[in-house]
Scaffold this active site. Structure first.
Site, PDB file in Angstrom:
ATOM      1  N   ASN A 157      42.769  28.961  20.587  1.00 12.56           N
ATOM      2  CA  ASN A 157      41.642  28.503  21.390  1.00 12.56           C
ATOM      3  C   ASN A 157      41.250  29.679  22.300  1.00 12.56           C
ATOM      4  O   ASN A 157      42.080  30.199  23.048  1.00 12.56           O
ATOM      5  CB  ASN A 157      42.111  27.304  22.217  1.00 12.56           C
ATOM      6  CG  ASN A 157      41.000  26.757  23.082  1.00 12.56           C
ATOM      7  OD1 ASN A 157      40.098  27.473  23.517  1.00 12.56           O
ATOM      8  ND2 ASN A 157      41.066  25.461  23.326  1.00 12.56           N
ATOM      9  N   ASP A 161      30.751  35.034  20.680  1.00 15.11           N
ATOM     10  CA  ASP A 161      29.708  34.310  19.935  1.00 15.11           C
ATOM     11  C   ASP A 161      30.169  32.868  19.707  1.00 15.11           C
ATOM     12  O   ASP A 161      30.472  32.464  18.572  1.00 15.11           O
ATOM     13  CB  ASP A 161      29.457  35.035  18.594  1.00 15.11           C
ATOM     14  CG  ASP A 161      28.295  34.417  17.825  1.00 15.11           C
ATOM     15  OD1 ASP A 161      27.482  33.715  18.442  1.00 15.11           O
ATOM     16  OD2 ASP A 161      28.213  34.631  16.598  1.00 15.11           O
ATOM     17  N   CYS A 205      24.112  30.047  21.565  1.00 17.55           N
ATOM     18  CA  CYS A 205      23.231  29.526  20.504  1.00 17.55           C
ATOM     19  C   CYS A 205      22.821  28.086  20.799  1.00 17.55           C
ATOM     20  O   CYS A 205      22.419  27.351  19.911  1.00 17.55           O
ATOM     21  CB  CYS A 205      23.909  29.635  19.146  1.00 17.55           C
ATOM     22  SG  CYS A 205      25.403  28.657  19.019  1.00 17.55           S
ATOM     23  N   ASP A 231      39.751  33.161  16.264  1.00 14.38           N
ATOM     24  CA  ASP A 231      39.021  31.931  15.936  1.00 14.38           C
ATOM     25  C   ASP A 231      40.036  30.807  15.870  1.00 14.38           C
ATOM     26  O   ASP A 231      41.197  31.032  15.533  1.00 14.38           O
ATOM     27  CB  ASP A 231      38.293  32.075  14.584  1.00 14.38           C
ATOM     28  CG  ASP A 231      37.128  31.106  14.436  1.00 14.38           C
ATOM     29  OD1 ASP A 231      35.969  31.552  14.498  1.00 14.38           O
ATOM     30  OD2 ASP A 231      37.377  29.891  14.279  1.00 14.38           O
TER      31      ASP A 231
HETATM   32  N1  SAH Z   1      30.342  35.323  15.148  1.00 13.47           N
HETATM   33  C1  SAH Z   1      30.270  34.520  13.943  1.00 13.47           C
HETATM   34  C2  SAH Z   1      29.784  33.101  14.178  1.00 13.47           C
HETATM   35  C3  SAH Z   1      30.596  32.315  15.171  1.00 13.47           C
HETATM   36  S1  SAH Z   1      30.459  30.587  14.973  1.00 13.47           S
HETATM   37  C4  SAH Z   1      29.394  35.258  12.911  1.00 13.47           C
HETATM   38  O1  SAH Z   1      28.675  36.224  13.245  1.00 13.47           O
HETATM   39  O2  SAH Z   1      29.422  34.844  11.755  1.00 13.47           O
HETATM   40  C5  SAH Z   1      31.592  29.971  16.122  1.00 13.47           C
HETATM   41  C6  SAH Z   1      33.059  30.059  15.705  1.00 13.47           C
HETATM   42  O3  SAH Z   1      33.827  29.672  16.842  1.00 13.47           O
HETATM   43  C7  SAH Z   1      33.511  29.159  14.584  1.00 13.47           C
HETATM   44  O4  SAH Z   1      34.114  29.926  13.580  1.00 13.47           O
HETATM   45  C8  SAH Z   1      34.545  28.201  15.199  1.00 13.47           C
HETATM   46  O5  SAH Z   1      35.649  27.934  14.342  1.00 13.47           O
HETATM   47  C9  SAH Z   1      34.989  28.966  16.402  1.00 13.47           C
HETATM   48  N2  SAH Z   1      35.444  28.170  17.558  1.00 13.47           N
HETATM   49  C10 SAH Z   1      34.874  27.064  18.088  1.00 13.47           C
HETATM   50  N3  SAH Z   1      35.501  26.706  19.230  1.00 13.47           N
HETATM   51  C11 SAH Z   1      36.491  27.613  19.431  1.00 13.47           C
HETATM   52  C12 SAH Z   1      37.480  27.797  20.441  1.00 13.47           C
HETATM   53  N4  SAH Z   1      37.549  26.994  21.496  1.00 13.47           N
HETATM   54  N5  SAH Z   1      38.322  28.861  20.340  1.00 13.47           N
HETATM   55  C13 SAH Z   1      38.248  29.711  19.286  1.00 13.47           C
HETATM   56  N6  SAH Z   1      37.335  29.576  18.305  1.00 13.47           N
HETATM   57  C14 SAH Z   1      36.464  28.555  18.365  1.00 13.47           C
END
Ligand code: SAH
Length: 401
Positions: free
Chosen positions: A283, A304, A344, A254
């Site tokens: 990232n 996700d 989503c 993340d």
């Molecule tokens: N799978 C999680 C929900 C994911 S929400 C669950 O079940 O609870 C999306 C997540 O992606 C967030 O925590 C956000 O910090 C992260 N995120 C957003 N853009 C990103 C990127 N480019 N690289 C890595 N993480 C990212």
């Protein structure tokens, strides 16, 4: 009750169309006569071109969604008693749902006939979002109703969301009732697992309850000893379930440090089978390429990501982003591996997401089949006739080679 009348251009009711089955939004361009000088959030009485009653709705002249219909019965004016009843219906409906958790969405906007209102319950803390001027005006009445019906002790408003701008509303975060939890993190119990969440500072209203059933579905594909990559892991929900189901190694990825810290706490609160757990702050677009370059592979990958297409105007950009991560994930999948992939974005339809996966599979040179099609949890229902309420799409794919 007398209230301003608003007429739309179409002739609906005489054609025998039941108003309650119509799409609950009236766009500003569909209006032939609108009252002037009405404050955003007022209730209006809507009639069709033939003058037939359509419904009562919240009006906002600032928004392109000018009216959100609330009541389709001329005798049921949306007053305080009306909202109390709708809030009670929504909460009571959930009591019959198969939810094994003390956290649930109690009210999901249009899907519960309460456009613009979201209420989530996390154990003894209720979190409210009023996303329209109409709902924002009656926030106090909404809180009293939730306290009386669901025994709310603490009610927090998480109105720090972009979408309120379209209604001319300021971002707000506050405690509306009771005391904020001290310390902030609260504990919820979902299926056999315990999760900490931060209702005041966490993402969304604190937790992704919409993935509750999908976490269990994905865990049912975990075989003992599996190596899993949980990409966009947030508070580590998929990893906690996978470790509970026998996974041997977890890699959580993340870009947010605080999300990884929360995931770390959630994993230590739920002893599981994982022997190695790695937390990577990066990232995902870059990290997936680096895994490929270092010839890393996994038995199971979760993708996700956040909303890449908040609205339908972002579809092309979102297509490229979904394609990119799914292509690389497929390349990293071991023979016979599982990819659980989600979108989503309400502006990105299921068919489009399916097309992304076809293109990613072709370009990755991997033959995969869909073993399960997933959607949002039952307390986030999809209202027939209101396609915007279907926002979470997911597929569990199994590599055939
Ligand atoms: N799978 C999680 C929900 C994911 S929400 C669950 O079940 O609870 C999306 C997540 O992606 C967030 O925590 C956000 O910090 C992260 N995120 C957003 N853009 C990103 C990127 N480019 N690289 C890595 N993480 C990212």
């Amino acid at each position: 009750m007398p209230c301003p009348n608003l007429q739309i251009k179409k002739n609906l009711i005489r054609e025998g169309r039941a108003a309650r089955l119509l799409h609950p939004w009236i766009f500003s361009g569909a209006i032939s006569q609108a009252p002037s000088g009405i404050e955003p959030g007022s209730v209006v009485r809507v009639t069709d071109a033939a003058g037939e009653f359509v419904g009562y709705g919240h009006f906002n002249p600032l928004s392109s969604i000018a009216v959100r219909l609330l009541s389709f019965d001329e005798d049921k004016f949306p007053d305080n008693a009306f909202f109390f009843e709708k809030i009670r219906d929504s909460i009571m409906r959930r009591r019959g749902f198969p939810i094994r958790s003390d956290a649930r969405r109690l009210i999901f906007s249009e899907s519960d006939l309460l456009p613009g209102l979201i209420v989530d319950r996390y154990a003894s803390v209720h979190v409210v979002q009023t996303l329209t001027a109409g709902m924002d005006r009656i926030k106090g009445e909404i809180c009293s109703a939730i306290a009386e019906i669901d025994g709310a002790e603490t009610i927090i408003e998480r109105n720090d969301c972009e979408i309120r701008k379209l209604e001319g509303l300021e971002p707000r975060k506050s405690v509306l009732m009771g005391k904020a939890p001290e310390p902030e993190a609260i504990l919820i119990h979902e299926n056999n697992f315990r999760f900490e969440l931060e209702p005041f500072s966490g993402q969304k209203t604190g937790f992704y309850m919409d993935q509750r059933e999908n976490r269990a579905a994905v865990a049912s594909y975990v075989a003992p000893g599996m190596e899993m990559l949980d990409c966009f892991s947030f508070s580590g929900g998929f990893s906690v379930y996978a470790s509970g189901a026998g996974a041997a190694s977890l890699t959580l990825l993340d870009e947010s440090e605080s999300s990884l810290a929360l995931a770390r706490r959630n994993l230590s609160n739920n002893p599981g089978s994982a022997k190695t757990t790695v937390f990577i702050r990066a990232n995902a677009f870059k990290a997936l390429r680096e895994f490929r370059d270092s010839r890393k592979s996994f038995d199971m990958i979760i993708l996700d990501p956040p909303k890449f297409a908040p609205s339908s105007s972002d579809v092309e950009k979102a297509y490229r982003a979904y394609k990119d991560i799914n292509l690389f994930a497929l390349k990293l999948l071991k023979p016979g591996g599982i990819l659980a992939t989600f979108s989503c974005s309400s502006g990105f339809q299921r068919q489009k997401f399916f097309e992304v996966l076809c293109a990613a599979s072709r370009d990755a040179g991997r033959c995969v089949s869909i073993v399960s099609s997933l959607t949002q949890a039952c307390d986030h229902p999809i209202r027939i006739g209101f396609p915007e309420s279907e926002y979470l799409k997911g597929f569990i794919l199994k590599a055939l080679d």
